[in-house]
Design a protein around this motif. Sequence first.
Motif, PDB file in Angstrom:
ATOM      1  N   ILE A   1      10.617  -3.805  57.330  1.00 39.77           N
ATOM      2  CA  ILE A   1      10.748  -4.801  57.994  1.00 39.77           C
ATOM      3  C   ILE A   1      10.733  -4.835  59.526  1.00 39.77           C
ATOM      4  CG2 ILE A   1      12.775  -6.394  58.259  1.00 39.77           C
ATOM      5  CD1 ILE A   1      13.479  -5.806  55.383  1.00 39.77           C
ATOM      6  N   ILE A   2      10.012  -5.413  60.177  1.00 44.63           N
ATOM      7  CA  ILE A   2       9.918  -5.455  61.683  1.00 44.63           C
ATOM      8  C   ILE A   2      10.539  -6.693  62.442  1.00 44.63           C
ATOM      9  CG2 ILE A   2       8.187  -3.610  61.332  1.00 44.63           C
ATOM     10  CD1 ILE A   2       6.268  -5.901  62.140  1.00 44.63           C
ATOM     11  N   ALA A   3      10.833  -6.481  63.741  1.00 43.87           N
ATOM     12  CA  ALA A   3      11.304  -7.501  64.454  1.00 43.87           C
ATOM     13  C   ALA A   3      10.787  -8.997  64.229  1.00 43.87           C
ATOM     14  CB  ALA A   3      10.925  -7.041  65.999  1.00 43.87           C
ATOM     15  N   GLY A   4       9.653  -9.011  64.108  1.00 39.03           N
ATOM     16  CA  GLY A   4       8.993 -10.325  63.743  1.00 39.03           C
ATOM     17  C   GLY A   4       9.090 -10.827  62.470  1.00 39.03           C
ATOM     18  N   ASP A   5       9.430 -10.148  61.499  1.00 39.29           N
ATOM     19  CA  ASP A   5       9.881 -10.720  60.120  1.00 39.29           C
ATOM     20  C   ASP A   5      11.271 -11.520  60.180  1.00 39.29           C
ATOM     21  OD1 ASP A   5       7.831  -9.164  59.299  1.00 39.29           O
ATOM     22  OD2 ASP A   5       8.829  -7.509  58.559  1.00 39.29           O
ATOM     23  N   SER A   6      11.444 -12.192  59.257  1.00 40.42           N
ATOM     24  CA  SER A   6      12.297 -13.086  59.005  1.00 40.42           C
ATOM     25  C   SER A   6      13.701 -12.366  59.086  1.00 40.42           C
ATOM     26  CB  SER A   6      12.363 -13.894  57.521  1.00 40.42           C
ATOM     27  OG  SER A   6      13.561 -14.363  57.303  1.00 40.42           O
ATOM     28  N   ALA A   7      14.770 -13.072  59.465  1.00 37.82           N
ATOM     29  CA  ALA A   7      16.300 -12.305  59.394  1.00 37.82           C
ATOM     30  C   ALA A   7      16.710 -11.790  58.103  1.00 37.82           C
ATOM     31  CB  ALA A   7      17.324 -13.298  60.056  1.00 37.82           C
ATOM     32  N   SER A   8      15.987 -12.391  57.141  1.00 33.36           N
ATOM     33  CA  SER A   8      16.495 -11.927  55.695  1.00 33.36           C
ATOM     34  C   SER A   8      15.418 -11.658  54.960  1.00 33.36           C
ATOM     35  CB  SER A   8      17.030 -13.150  55.026  1.00 33.36           C
ATOM     36  OG  SER A   8      16.208 -14.221  54.974  1.00 33.36           O
TER      37      SER A   8
END
Length: 140
Positions: free
Chosen positions: A47-54
């Motif tokens: 999971i990286i920065a551009g991914d959703s918060a969940s």
Amino acid sequence: MNYNLELQSESPVVPSQVDRLNVKNNFIVGDVEAHNKIGSKINGKSIIAGDSASYTIRLNDFLISVANVGTAKTITLPSPSTAGPFKIYLIKDASGSAATTNITISPNASEVIDGDTTKVITANFGVVGLYTDGTNWFTA
């Protein structure tokens, strides 16, 4: 402590009681040789920065690596009954920023993790191992 695991066994090994797991005398889970032998059979999600918060964990995930994040993340576990007894997940703060951008692990619905409604990774580079008994989740 070593345990031999027979895949057709009806008595599952409790992960929290296992120091080393010898699978059919071929390798020790967690060592380099094991990785080379089973490699892609262990699924992971980064999971990286551009991914959703969940992120909702998939049944075939094993390692969830939270990397390069700038905001807090919430990881939702699948239903314990769907995952099945002794399903294991590892969730890791690979960015080293969990002290400022926490990683919250939430059960699917009314289930609990060690009796609590959530588990939060607040230590930089922290990791949480989880397994289920088919009803709730537990840290390993």
